[in-house]
Structure formats: C-alpha cells, structure tokens
Design an enzyme around this catalytic site. Structure first.
Site, mmCIF file in Angstrom:
data_model
loop_
_atom_site.group_PDB
_atom_site.id
_atom_site.type_symbol
_atom_site.label_atom_id
_atom_site.label_comp_id
_atom_site.label_asym_id
_atom_site.label_seq_id
_atom_site.Cartn_x
_atom_site.Cartn_y
_atom_site.Cartn_z
ATOM 1 N N HIS A 57 8.814 -8.705 0.295
ATOM 2 C CA HIS A 57 8.499 -7.795 -0.817
ATOM 3 C C HIS A 57 8.692 -6.356 -0.372
ATOM 4 C CE1 HIS A 57 4.660 -8.061 1.342
ATOM 5 N NE2 HIS A 57 4.179 -7.057 0.646
ATOM 6 N N HIS A 59 6.794 -3.520 -0.117
ATOM 7 C CA HIS A 59 5.823 -2.591 0.451
ATOM 8 C C HIS A 59 6.319 -2.010 1.785
ATOM 9 C CE1 HIS A 59 2.233 -4.327 -2.029
ATOM 10 N NE2 HIS A 59 2.884 -3.378 -2.677
ATOM 11 N N ASP A 61 5.005 -1.377 4.607
ATOM 12 C CA ASP A 61 4.646 -2.041 5.859
ATOM 13 C C ASP A 61 5.388 -3.370 6.027
ATOM 14 O OD1 ASP A 61 3.063 -3.154 3.782
ATOM 15 O OD2 ASP A 61 1.552 -3.848 5.207
ATOM 16 N N HIS A 62 6.366 -3.625 5.156
ATOM 17 C CA HIS A 62 7.236 -4.797 5.270
ATOM 18 C C HIS A 62 8.713 -4.423 5.285
ATOM 19 C CE1 HIS A 62 4.041 -7.894 4.547
ATOM 20 N NE2 HIS A 62 3.435 -6.794 4.155
ATOM 21 N N HIS A 115 1.041 -10.598 -5.779
ATOM 22 C CA HIS A 115 0.797 -9.421 -4.944
ATOM 23 C C HIS A 115 1.704 -8.283 -5.402
ATOM 24 C CE1 HIS A 115 -0.351 -7.169 -1.375
ATOM 25 N NE2 HIS A 115 0.906 -7.094 -0.976
ATOM 26 N N ASP A 134 2.747 -11.533 1.952
ATOM 27 C CA ASP A 134 1.356 -11.278 1.593
ATOM 28 C C ASP A 134 0.901 -12.131 0.404
ATOM 29 O OD1 ASP A 134 1.335 -9.400 3.578
ATOM 30 O OD2 ASP A 134 1.134 -7.657 2.267
ATOM 31 N N HIS A 172 -0.330 -10.754 8.104
ATOM 32 C CA HIS A 172 -1.466 -9.945 8.558
ATOM 33 C C HIS A 172 -2.508 -10.796 9.274
ATOM 34 C CE1 HIS A 172 -0.454 -6.169 6.439
ATOM 35 N NE2 HIS A 172 0.029 -6.961 5.490
#
Length: 256
Positions: A57, A59, A61-62, A115, A134, A172
C-alpha cells in the site's frame, strides 16, 4: 522447488521490511521498503542484487525508499493497479486474482481494502508466505484509515481460506500490545492466553514475534474470528452480524 529465502529487516521504530530471493532464478525482491539504508546494507551483506520492490500500500513507511532503491539498482516496482497514482515509481500494476511471477515462484494477489482503499497482499503458495502489509497483524489488524469495517472483515476473511501453515509476514512489531487487547475482549480463549504469555516472554528477550502462522491467527486473533459465537457473546453481541462484531472489536481497539 526451493522455497524463497526470506530475511527480516527491522527499521524505524517497529516496521519490518522483508528481503527475499528465488535461488533458481537469482531474482531478489523487497517488500515495503520504508528506508533504503538498511536494505542496501543487507543486500551488500548477502551479495544480492535487488530486482524488484513489491508494495502492499501507499503509506510512506512502506514506499519511502522506492525511488532511491530504483535509482540505485534499476529494480522494478510492483503495486496495486487501483492505487497506482500513490505508489512511487510503479512499473507493474496488479489486481485481485493476478499471478505475479517471480522466477520459479509465483504469488497470488489479493485486493484487501480497509486500512487503505488500494491495499493488496501477496501469497507465495509454494513458500507458505503471505506478505500482507498492514491488513493483518499478529493478533491484530490495521486501523481503518480509508475503508469500512465491512471491507476489512471481507479482506481478512480471504486469508482464512489459506493453509494454516502459511507464515504471516506482517509489517509491524505490534504483537504484545495487540495481545494485551485481544485478551481483554476474548478472555475465554485459552489458546490466546497461552500465546500471549509466550509473546510477553519473547519480547522481554527482544525477540521478534513475527512471522506468525495463519493457523495461530485463526485460533487467537479476534479480528479473524468476528463470526465466532464465543467472541460475540463476550462483546455482548450474541447473534449479531460478523461485520458488527468486527466493527465493535475495532472500535474498542482504537480506544484501548
């Protein structure tokens, strides 16, 4: 056929990035690279050459290292067709039911909104590996930033059809906090209480609790069990639709 060789790279405060290689072809992929440095260091350590990024996805942090890694390695970036505008550097666009071929391995693509609306997951059947970003966590699931409880329950339900031995490579290290919440809403689940005690002991030793297996999640993760009458009863929702049970569980987690 040899299975994927998978290395877990902890980054930021609690993210996991996964580097994987198909020995037969020499192809090397990385899942959801948040930052480039640790990935490049691990590639150098293993003497591997990165060929692919697979994103679950959009975001940061990905996807934060997508462009830097692509610039330095010339790798190909794979991501969701229906969210391509938010995946930096995307080259290959995949959707529900697609098969992503990776050397001698292949991954089935699942669209799993909730998400985010464009979230996808990759299941490498021969390697018993699910890269789910996530959407699903060990003993938890992602917050519903863009989707609905109904979407997320439907998404997670897709994973319940996969084999129990499938390893859940989530993104995570949230398991201890997730477990504390899970026990609070499902105290009658003896398997959950046993697992949570093991998780606490592992974290005291600073050991990773990821990957888990889908078998463990089906038995102990409340977000995979919204249609379980016992969980519904503990939430005072006996007879309720699973989506309602899921929504209440997520609501309680958000304020836990």
């Amino acid at each position: 056929m040899s299975k994927l060789e998978i290395h877990q790279i902890p980054v930021l405060s609690d993210n996991y990035v996964y580097l994987f290689r198909d020995a037969n072809s020499g192809l090397v992929g990385v899942v959801d690279p948040a930052v480039a440095g640790p990935v490049l260091d691990k590639l150098q350590e293993l003497n591997w050459t990165l060929t692919h990024i697979i994103n679950t996805h959009h975001h940061p942090d990905h996807t934060g290292a997508n462009l830097e890694l692509k610039e330095k390695t010339g790798c190909t970036i794979v991501g969701a067709k229906n969210d391509a505008s938010r995946i930096p550097g995307i080259d290959i666009k995949v959707e529900e039911g697609d098969i992503f071929d990776f050397g001698s391995q292949s991954a089935k693509v699942f669209e799993v909104p909730g998400h985010t609306v464009g979230h996808i997951a990759y299941w490498f059947e021969e390697s018993d590996a699910l890269f789910c970003g996530d959407t699903l966590f060990a003993l938890g699931c992602g917050r519903l930033f863009e989707g609905t409880p109904g979407q997320m329950w439907h998404s997670i339900s897709k994973f319940r059809d996969l084999p129990d031995q499938t390893k859940v490579y989530c993104a995570h290290e949230y398991t201890e906090a997730n477990g504390r919440f899970a026990v609070s809403v499902n105290p009658g689940n003896d398997a959950l209480k046993k697992r949570f005690a093991e998780i606490v002991a592992m974290r005291k030793k600073k050991l990773p609790t990821v990957p888990s297996t889908l078998g463990e999640e089906k038995e102990t993760n409340p977000f995979m069990r919204a249609d379980d009458p016992g969980l519904a009863a503990e939430l005072a929702l006996s007879g309720a639709d699973p989506v309602e049970v899921f929504a209440e569980t997520r609501r309680r987690k958000d304020s836990f």
